[in-house]
Write a protein that holds these residues in place. Sequence first.
Motif, short mmCIF file in Angstrom:
data_model
loop_
_atom_site.label_atom_id
_atom_site.label_comp_id
_atom_site.label_asym_id
_atom_site.label_seq_id
_atom_site.Cartn_x
_atom_site.Cartn_y
_atom_site.Cartn_z
N UNK A 81 0.86 -1.19 0.00
CA UNK A 81 0.00 0.00 0.00
C UNK A 81 0.89 1.24 0.00
N UNK A 82 0.71 2.09 -0.99
CA UNK A 82 1.54 3.28 -1.11
C UNK A 82 1.04 4.41 -0.20
N UNK A 83 1.88 5.43 -0.09
CA UNK A 83 1.55 6.66 0.66
C UNK A 83 1.14 6.36 2.09
N UNK A 84 1.96 5.58 2.77
CA UNK A 84 1.69 5.20 4.16
C UNK A 84 1.53 6.43 5.04
N UNK A 85 0.42 6.47 5.80
CA UNK A 85 0.17 7.57 6.73
C UNK A 85 -0.67 7.04 7.90
N UNK A 86 -1.11 7.92 8.77
CA UNK A 86 -1.84 7.51 9.97
C UNK A 86 -3.14 6.80 9.62
N UNK A 87 -3.85 7.27 8.59
CA UNK A 87 -5.12 6.65 8.23
C UNK A 87 -4.91 5.23 7.73
N UNK A 88 -3.91 5.03 6.91
CA UNK A 88 -3.61 3.68 6.43
C UNK A 88 -3.21 2.79 7.60
N UNK A 89 -2.39 3.33 8.49
CA UNK A 89 -1.96 2.56 9.65
C UNK A 89 -3.17 2.13 10.48
N UNK A 90 -4.12 3.02 10.68
CA UNK A 90 -5.31 2.69 11.48
C UNK A 90 -6.07 1.52 10.84
N UNK A 91 -6.20 1.52 9.54
CA UNK A 91 -6.90 0.42 8.86
C UNK A 91 -6.13 -0.89 9.00
N UNK A 92 -4.82 -0.83 8.90
CA UNK A 92 -4.02 -2.04 9.00
C UNK A 92 -4.05 -2.62 10.42
N UNK A 93 -3.97 -1.76 11.43
CA UNK A 93 -4.02 -2.24 12.81
C UNK A 93 -5.32 -2.99 13.08
N UNK A 94 -6.42 -2.44 12.60
CA UNK A 94 -7.72 -3.04 12.89
C UNK A 94 -8.06 -4.20 11.97
N UNK A 95 -7.31 -4.36 10.87
CA UNK A 95 -7.65 -5.41 9.92
C UNK A 95 -6.72 -6.60 9.90
N UNK A 96 -5.58 -6.52 10.57
CA UNK A 96 -4.60 -7.61 10.52
C UNK A 96 -4.90 -8.67 11.59
N UNK A 115 2.23 -2.67 19.40
CA UNK A 115 1.38 -2.44 20.57
C UNK A 115 -0.01 -1.98 20.16
N UNK A 116 -0.07 -1.11 19.16
CA UNK A 116 -1.38 -0.65 18.68
C UNK A 116 -2.14 -1.79 18.00
N UNK A 117 -1.43 -2.65 17.29
CA UNK A 117 -2.09 -3.80 16.67
C UNK A 117 -2.65 -4.74 17.73
N UNK A 118 -1.90 -4.94 18.80
CA UNK A 118 -2.37 -5.78 19.90
C UNK A 118 -3.69 -5.25 20.46
N UNK A 119 -3.78 -3.94 20.62
CA UNK A 119 -5.01 -3.34 21.16
C UNK A 119 -6.20 -3.51 20.23
N UNK A 120 -5.93 -3.83 18.97
CA UNK A 120 -6.99 -4.06 17.99
C UNK A 120 -7.27 -5.55 17.77
N UNK A 121 -6.69 -6.40 18.60
CA UNK A 121 -6.98 -7.82 18.51
C UNK A 121 -6.06 -8.63 17.63
N UNK A 122 -5.01 -8.01 17.08
CA UNK A 122 -4.03 -8.76 16.30
C UNK A 122 -3.07 -9.49 17.24
N UNK A 123 -2.50 -10.57 16.76
CA UNK A 123 -1.46 -11.26 17.51
C UNK A 123 -0.10 -10.81 17.00
N UNK A 124 0.78 -10.50 17.92
CA UNK A 124 2.09 -9.98 17.56
C UNK A 124 3.04 -11.13 17.27
N UNK A 125 3.80 -10.99 16.18
CA UNK A 125 4.81 -11.99 15.81
C UNK A 125 6.10 -11.23 15.57
N UNK A 126 7.09 -11.42 16.45
CA UNK A 126 8.26 -10.56 16.39
C UNK A 126 9.50 -11.26 16.94
#
Length: 220
Positions: A81-96, A115-126
Amino acid sequence: EALGPQALTIGFARRFAEYKRGTLLLRHADRLRRLLSSTDRPVQFVFAGKAHPRDDLGKELIRQMVHFGSDPELRTRLVFVEDYDIEIARSLYSGADIWLNTPRRPHEACGTSGQKAVLNGALHCSILDGWWDEMYDGENGFAIGGVDALDDIEQQDAADARSLFDLLEHLIVPLFYDRSEGPLPRRWLARVRHSLETLAPRVLAARMVREYAHDLYVPL
């Protein structure tokens, strides 16, 4: 026609710097192709991010990822996804379903995207570095490799790439598509609940400010 709402969705979004290893998956291109091409257990990756204007190596990493995803057989399963910004990040956190993080030890910084992805129900892999080394308990996400870093960067990258694909092939994908107890992936959801219970209270800014105040500011 790109991306499917029922497929296991893995997000990766951050500044493309060399030490963050945004192209670590490409070290095993054949294994990645098999994951992306599966029809019974589909996996899809969504990448986003920018390189510093003067970081030519970071730009090259983006070029490599975009080029790999341009294959007609893969382009609906691996998207940049091009032009990464806060809005794109918000969609990715809630959709992953999975938030992927692959920095070299010991260079992890704050890790706030995970950490933000975790708060949206994603599982962290790191990689076990930074906050993930402190908070991972074996069941609230997934760890790539071990805690000991190798001196040789090439060997470390190779070892982490193997560990990541072993995780994906033998644990993450089977767990997500396990419907043996009904129509829902109950073991996956149990891990999500455990992640929210153990991580969510600890990654909040309120907890950080409270600890600074109680442990440092007030005593001084």
